[in-house]
Scaffold this motif. Structure first.
Motif, mmCIF file in Angstrom:
data_model
loop_
_atom_site.group_PDB
_atom_site.id
_atom_site.type_symbol
_atom_site.label_atom_id
_atom_site.label_comp_id
_atom_site.label_asym_id
_atom_site.label_seq_id
_atom_site.Cartn_x
_atom_site.Cartn_y
_atom_site.Cartn_z
ATOM 1 N N ILE A 1 34.612 37.880 54.522
ATOM 2 C CA ILE A 1 35.388 38.685 55.473
ATOM 3 C C ILE A 1 34.735 38.644 56.859
ATOM 4 C CG2 ILE A 1 36.023 41.083 55.985
ATOM 5 C CD1 ILE A 1 36.397 41.350 52.873
ATOM 6 N N LYS A 2 33.402 38.558 56.869
ATOM 7 C CA LYS A 2 32.693 38.600 58.158
ATOM 8 C C LYS A 2 32.737 37.250 58.875
ATOM 9 C CE LYS A 2 28.460 39.965 60.380
ATOM 10 N NZ LYS A 2 27.073 40.309 60.320
ATOM 11 N N VAL A 3 32.526 36.164 58.149
ATOM 12 C CA VAL A 3 32.441 34.830 58.796
ATOM 13 C C VAL A 3 33.620 33.993 58.306
ATOM 14 C CG1 VAL A 3 30.965 32.831 59.200
ATOM 15 C CG2 VAL A 3 29.930 35.048 58.698
ATOM 16 N N CYS B 1 33.173 30.764 50.143
ATOM 17 C CA CYS B 1 32.935 32.010 49.406
ATOM 18 C C CYS B 1 33.900 32.131 48.234
ATOM 19 C CB CYS B 1 33.108 33.225 50.311
ATOM 20 S SG CYS B 1 31.849 33.342 51.588
ATOM 21 N N VAL B 2 35.179 31.780 48.484
ATOM 22 C CA VAL B 2 36.185 31.900 47.407
ATOM 23 C C VAL B 2 35.836 30.938 46.276
ATOM 24 C CG1 VAL B 2 38.615 31.550 46.828
ATOM 25 C CG2 VAL B 2 37.992 32.742 48.928
ATOM 26 N N SER B 3 35.420 29.709 46.625
ATOM 27 C CA SER B 3 35.098 28.762 45.539
ATOM 28 C C SER B 3 33.839 29.223 44.794
ATOM 29 C CB SER B 3 34.947 27.330 46.066
ATOM 30 O OG SER B 3 33.838 27.278 46.932
ATOM 31 N N THR B 4 32.879 29.825 45.509
ATOM 32 C CA THR B 4 31.688 30.381 44.839
ATOM 33 C C THR B 4 32.111 31.482 43.868
ATOM 34 O OG1 THR B 4 30.430 29.956 46.864
ATOM 35 C CG2 THR B 4 29.416 31.424 45.251
ATOM 36 N N LEU B 5 33.026 32.361 44.322
ATOM 37 C CA LEU B 5 33.487 33.462 43.457
ATOM 38 C C LEU B 5 34.208 32.907 42.218
ATOM 39 C CD1 LEU B 5 34.734 35.941 46.215
ATOM 40 C CD2 LEU B 5 32.849 36.355 44.636
ATOM 41 N N LEU B 6 34.984 31.833 42.416
ATOM 42 C CA LEU B 6 35.690 31.232 41.265
ATOM 43 C C LEU B 6 34.692 30.652 40.265
ATOM 44 C CD1 LEU B 6 38.800 29.560 42.914
ATOM 45 C CD2 LEU B 6 38.748 31.542 41.428
ATOM 46 N N ASP B 7 33.640 30.032 40.802
ATOM 47 C CA ASP B 7 32.592 29.510 39.891
ATOM 48 C C ASP B 7 32.006 30.652 39.072
ATOM 49 O OD1 ASP B 7 33.043 27.110 41.026
ATOM 50 O OD2 ASP B 7 31.187 27.028 42.213
ATOM 51 N N LEU B 8 31.784 31.798 39.730
ATOM 52 C CA LEU B 8 31.189 32.952 39.035
ATOM 53 C C LEU B 8 32.147 33.499 37.985
ATOM 54 C CD1 LEU B 8 29.543 34.750 42.096
ATOM 55 C CD2 LEU B 8 28.354 33.610 40.227
ATOM 56 N N ILE B 9 33.460 33.469 38.297
ATOM 57 C CA ILE B 9 34.438 33.958 37.311
ATOM 58 C C ILE B 9 34.404 33.060 36.069
ATOM 59 C CG2 ILE B 9 36.939 34.177 36.882
ATOM 60 C CD1 ILE B 9 37.192 35.264 39.743
ATOM 61 N N GLN B 10 34.168 31.761 36.299
ATOM 62 C CA GLN B 10 34.127 30.824 35.162
ATOM 63 C C GLN B 10 32.947 31.114 34.230
ATOM 64 O OE1 GLN B 10 36.667 29.299 34.590
ATOM 65 N NE2 GLN B 10 37.657 29.159 36.583
ATOM 66 N N ILE C 1 39.572 39.838 50.158
ATOM 67 C CA ILE C 1 39.726 38.552 50.863
ATOM 68 C C ILE C 1 41.216 38.262 51.084
ATOM 69 C CG2 ILE C 1 39.360 36.053 50.692
ATOM 70 C CD1 ILE C 1 36.715 36.698 49.218
ATOM 71 N N PHE C 2 42.046 38.565 50.068
ATOM 72 C CA PHE C 2 43.498 38.391 50.239
ATOM 73 C C PHE C 2 44.004 39.246 51.405
ATOM 74 C CE2 PHE C 2 44.507 37.266 45.501
ATOM 75 C CZ PHE C 2 44.018 35.992 45.719
ATOM 76 N N ARG C 3 43.433 40.443 51.541
ATOM 77 C CA ARG C 3 43.915 41.344 52.610
ATOM 78 C C ARG C 3 43.463 40.854 53.978
ATOM 79 N NH1 ARG C 3 43.540 47.564 52.225
ATOM 80 N NH2 ARG C 3 44.614 47.193 54.191
ATOM 81 N N LYS C 4 42.316 40.176 54.008
ATOM 82 C CA LYS C 4 41.812 39.683 55.305
ATOM 83 C C LYS C 4 42.522 38.380 55.702
ATOM 84 C CE LYS C 4 38.798 39.234 58.737
ATOM 85 N NZ LYS C 4 38.777 40.074 59.904
ATOM 86 N N TYR C 5 42.781 37.496 54.692
ATOM 87 C CA TYR C 5 43.400 36.194 54.997
ATOM 88 C C TYR C 5 44.668 36.034 54.154
ATOM 89 C CZ TYR C 5 38.534 35.586 56.443
ATOM 90 O OH TYR C 5 37.297 35.759 57.006
ATOM 91 N N ILE D 1 45.790 44.907 39.434
ATOM 92 C CA ILE D 1 47.185 45.395 39.472
ATOM 93 C C ILE D 1 47.740 45.242 40.894
ATOM 94 C CG2 ILE D 1 48.618 47.484 39.293
ATOM 95 C CD1 ILE D 1 46.652 48.355 37.002
ATOM 96 N N TRP D 2 46.905 45.541 41.884
ATOM 97 C CA TRP D 2 47.345 45.403 43.282
ATOM 98 C C TRP D 2 47.728 43.950 43.559
ATOM 99 C CZ3 TRP D 2 45.856 42.501 47.500
ATOM 100 C CH2 TRP D 2 46.414 42.876 48.739
ATOM 101 N N ILE D 3 46.879 43.016 43.085
ATOM 102 C CA ILE D 3 47.147 41.586 43.328
ATOM 103 C C ILE D 3 48.474 41.186 42.671
ATOM 104 C CG2 ILE D 3 46.336 39.240 42.801
ATOM 105 C CD1 ILE D 3 43.439 40.354 43.079
#
Length: 949
Positions: A382-384, A391-400, A417-421, A449-451
């Motif tokens: 959100i900041k950069v 960041c999103v791909s890093t988060l997806l790796d973590l979800i895996q 992140i969805f709300r920012k972009y 649920i929001w998503i």
């Protein structure tokens, strides 16, 4: 041999034996006996019966024995005040002993005996010791004054000890200076109103000289004292900074933090273009980094302080990211603090490094730390903006990894992140939906649920997914229930044909089967919206959402500035001002940073003496604005006590969360331009000498005031701007406030209409203004006599005066208002027209006008064009006279009419004007001269408003 033997005895009848030993002729025996007494006292036995015998032992040359007796005295003097008086003679004698150690010991003990009867006997010995030739005695006596002040403040003031203490600041010995400063600071803290530490450049110079030779504690006292000084200009601030900078390399971390505090404070006054400013930034980084090599507890304190420093000036540590990387053996409290600072320092330049670190942390074993690390990845996205994709791909790796708590945290941050972009990363929704079953924490379930609700049109089986949550609706937390209700209504508005049953099911669950008022209310609102106006429902529920901001956890600017003044104290560790955790009145002095250089321009009025209300020492127009919120935090919005004047608007309040969402409202409403309050009521020209009404007594007098302003009616020739909405109902939970300002017969009023557009009754109204450029404040409480029922409006004329606190605003005529009712506190800002401040005695003598016009420098003259005005000179003159702009002379030069005019503001500032009118030309030229040129723009706006309406 050790002294432990004195603590091991368990004999009975010991007191009697000790009495005999204390009266023994042998010195050694006496000393042994006193040691035994002190040992018994230490372990809690009552040996007060031996008081006279111990006091007799005072008459000795043996320093060790004397110290022990004094120790006993300090402990028991309170319970035996009559006996303690016996010791006074010895104190007086000891204060004249040739040995300075004994003189100092006597004066130190005297300060510790907190017995009123003895206090007056101590004044003479203390006075001698304050002027003793030995510095050790003087430094001890300085601290004794502070102790004595705590016991009996009046006595210390009457005896003139405070003046002697001030003289010690100029002492030749640095330790005496430090102790004198410490004592004065201590006294000043308990009496904030007294101006004890009246520092000037000469005394500051002495303190800075003493600074180099003091012990570390002395240095801390002096640095803390320097931090409370306000340099007169940037050159003095720079010279103090130069002399304090060497303290940054001190071995004691408390000295380093105190030096950082002084530098952070005085840097406010330095221009960023100075070479020295850049040098100072570079010098501040190494000492802060060095603090992080200490033990964990010190590291934590340093990190909490660095957190504040980074929020105020991130440029200091922007190249030091690596020192905040977490070590494997750091305790959790240090790890979490480092993580926080890493995110604050994250930028495009170092984001790759930071992300690699955070990904590493997300595989640690400490659950709390892993959660925070996953959140940190989201905050970086959100900041950069450039790093969002990584960041999103890093988060997806973590979800895996399928680690439950990691997945849940990742889903929460992806929602942000969805709300920012929006419309960028929705391709990952499929992956998120796969993990639906593993979610068991309310926050993660609510995010998911929001998503689903937000992107229902992209998810084929959105209705099935939401239905699966609905099965256990009553077992869910409120957060999840509210999200589920909104998500299903969104889904229904996007796919009405397929989801009719689902929406009816959730609405009946929320309204009929639930006892949570929030949920029921939201359910009923949706139900009514959908049943009465589905198009409006679509506009409300599926409206464009505002993007979320970068950092939501930054400390509010006013509070941050205050906390910077408390670096190195408990306040900087708690991140709360002292008033939030210090009980009683001590230490609750609000501090703030000095104003930025070049932001305040003082200007004196040409001749009129300042009004009695304005303090004589304040000829300057308007002090500088500290920041947007100023003192709105300190609003005391309780009903005023009867009989007290209302103008006391500076009451301070401990509670800092009055704001709620008020900050956004304040920032959002500043854009309401001149239409928000451009217009006033003008008194007829005949009333020129009536003084402005400053306030009104409460009770019956108030009603007369309202009758006056409400019943006079619009006077001939006066113009009141139409009321405009200042606070829309949607921003104030149903309360709508519209209004305008007027000036009638020398009194300013704020004419308000309060409308209740909510479903509940409103009552307990109160109003307060933030500090503003001209000290506008309510002259009486906001009186709404009956509770305001739904859909009802009430008109109120609130009398105002100009005796409130003053602070320069931007724009100058900005007024920030807080209104309280039984529901909440609401904030809005509006612009008042300057002509409500034009006073009735603003007509200047001709000679005075000429002299003043010449006297005001030419660079203070401003020219403006007033277009599309078809009045002739006489009509202009009488129209302006109605609002206290007086024509002093009229000339005709080459077919042009020249009007020379004067007006005076409530704070004594004069404005001189020359208005050029050409009969055939609808454009007038207005030249304004004033010692406070920042006022001219607003005076011109007033001219335009008056002439065009």
């Amino acid at each position: 041999m050790t002294d432990s033997k004195y603590f091991t005895t368990t004999k009975k009848g010991e007191i009697f034996e000790l009495k005999a030993e204390l009266n023994s002729d042998k010195k050694e025996k006496k000393k042994e006996a006193v040691k035994k007494v002190i040992a018994s006292m230490t372990v809690g036995k009552d040996v007060s019966a031996l008081f006279p015998d111990v006091v007799n032992c005072m008459q000795t040359d043996n320093l060790e024995l004397k110290k022990l007796v004094y120790l006993y005295l300090m402990n028991y003097a309170k319970s035996q005040p009559d006996m303690a008086i016996m010791a006074v003679n010895t104190f007086v004698k000891d204060c004249e002993d040739p040995n300075p150690l004994i003189r100092a010991l006597a004066v130190r003990t005297m300060g510790c005996i907190r017995v009123d009867k003895i206090t007056e006997y101590l004044c003479e010995p203390l006075r001698k010791c304050l002027k003793d030739e030995d510095p050790y005695v003087r430094k001890t006596a300085a601290v004794c004054v502070a102790k004595l002040h705590d016991i009996n403040a009046q006595l210390v003031e009457d005896q003139g000890f405070l003046d002697t203490l001030k003289d010690l600041i100029s002492d030749s010995n640095p330790m005496v200076v430090a102790n004198a400063v410490a004592a004065l600071s201590e006294i000043a803290e308990s009496h904030p109103s007294s101006n004890l530490l009246d520092l000037n450049p000469q005394s500051i110079n002495k303190l800075l000289t003493a600074l180099n030779e003091c012990t570390e504690w002395g240095q801390i006292f002096i640095l803390d004292c320097l931090a409370n000084y306000m340099p007169k200009d940037d050159r003095e601030a720079q010279s103090i900074c130069e002399r304090v900078t060497p303290r940054l390399s001190h071995a004691n971390s408390a000295v380093v933090l105190s030096a950082v505090k002084v530098l952070m404070k005085f840097m406010e006054m330095l221009s960023k273009d100075l070479d020295y400013y850049g040098t100072l930034l570079k010098k501040l980084a190494p000492p802060l980094v060095t603090l992080l090599s200490a033990e964990p507890e010190l590291q934590y304190v340093a990190l909490r302080n660095i957190n504040l420093i980074v929020q105020k000036r991130p440029e200091i540590l922007k190249h030091e990211m690596k020192v905040f990387f977490v070590k494997y053996n750091d305790p959790i409290y240090v790890k979490l603090e480092k993580l926080d600072i890493m995110i604050r320092l994250a930028s495009q330049a170092n984001i790759a490094q930071v992300l690699a670190e955070l990904k590493e942390y997300a595989t640690e074993v400490d659950v709390d730390f892993v959660r925070k690390a996953v959140r940190a990845i989201g905050r970086c996205a959100i900041k950069v903006e450039q790093s969002a994709e990584r960041c999103v791909s890093t988060l997806l790796d973590l979800i895996q990894t399928k680690v439950n708590y990691v997945v849940q945290e990742a889903i929460v941050v992806i929602k942000d992140i969805f709300r920012k972009y929006p419309n960028k990363y929705e391709s990952v929704i499929a992956t998120l939906c796969e993990n639906l079953d593993s979610l068991d924490e309310p926050e993660a379930r609510a995010a998911m649920i929001w998503i689903v609700g937000e992107y229902a049109e992209r998810i084929d089986n959105a209705d099935e997914l939401l239905e699966s949550f609905l099965e256990g609706f009553h077992d869910e937390s409120t957060q999840v229930q509210l999200q589920l209700l909104t998500a299903i209504v969104k889904l229904f508005l996007k796919k009405p044909t397929e989801t009719q049953e689902l929406v009816q099911q959730v609405l009946s669950l929320a309204t009929q089967d639930s006892d949570n008022p929030d949920l029921r209310d939201r359910g009923y609102i949706y139900w009514r919206l959908l049943s009465t106006d589905p198009v409006a429902a679509k506009e409300v529920v599926l409206a464009e959402k505002p993007l979320i901001s970068e950092e939501t956890d930054l400390i509010e600017p006013t509070l941050l500035d205050e906390l910077i003044c408390y670096i190195g104290t408990l306040a900087s560790v708690y991140h709360k001002p002292p008033s939030a955790f210090v009980e009683g009145s001590r230490g609750v002095v609000h501090k703030s940073l000095p104003p930025r250089m070049g932001s305040s321009e003082s200007a004196e009025s040409p001749e009129a003496a300042p009004s009695a209300v304005q303090a004589a020492e304040q000829p300057a127009v308007i002090p500088t604005q500290g920041d947007l919120l100023g003192d709105l935090l300190n609003l005391d919005l309780g009903p005023p006590e009867s009989g007290t004047p209302i103008a006391t608007s500076t009451v301070q309040m401990g509670a800092m969360d009055l704001l709620g969402g008020g900050l956004d409202i304040l920032m959002g409403d500043e854009s309401e331009g001149m239409d928000g309050g451009s217009g006033g009521t003008f008194a007829p020209a005949s009333i020129t000498t009536m003084p402005a009404k400053l306030g009104a007594p409460l009770g019956s007098g108030l009603e007369d005031l309202f009758k006056l302003t409400g019943g006079v009616g619009t006077l001939s020739g006066s113009y009141v701007a139409p009321k405009t909405v200042w606070l829309p109902a949607m921003k104030a939970k149903g309360l709508e406030i519209s209004g305008t300002f007027s000036r009638q017969v020398g009194s300013i009023s704020m004419d308000l209409v309060l409308t209740n557009k909510a479903l509940q009754v409103m009552s307990d109204f109160a109003i307060q203004f933030n500090r503003n450029s001209f000290g506008l404040a309510p002259a009486a409480p906001l009186q709404v006599h009956a509770p305001l029922a739904p859909n009802q409006s009430v008109e109120i004329s609130l009398p105002l005066n100009t005796v409130g606190s003053v602070m320069k605003m931007d724009p100058l005529n900005n007024l920030q208002v807080a209104v309280k009712n039984n529901i909440d506190v609401f904030y809005f800002s509006t612009l008042y027209p300057l002509h409500i401040l034009f006073v009735e005695d603003g007509k200047m003598e001709r000679q005075m006008f000429l002299a003043t016009w010449k006297d005001i420098p030419n660079e203070n003259e401003a020219q403006f064009q007033i277009k599309d005005c078809s009045l002739n000179a006489d009509a202009v003159s009488s129209k302006l006279q109605g609002s206290n702009i007086f024509t002093i002379a009229k000339r005709n030069v080459e077919g042009q009419d020249m009007l020379y005019q004067s007006l005076k503001l409530t704070n004594g500032i004069w404005v001189l004007a020359e208005l050029r009118i050409q009969p055939s030309n609808p454009s007038f030229t207005l030249s304004l001269k004033c010692r406070a040129p920042e006022v001219s723009q607003y005076v011109y706006q007033a001219y335009e408003t008056i002439l065009k309406n």
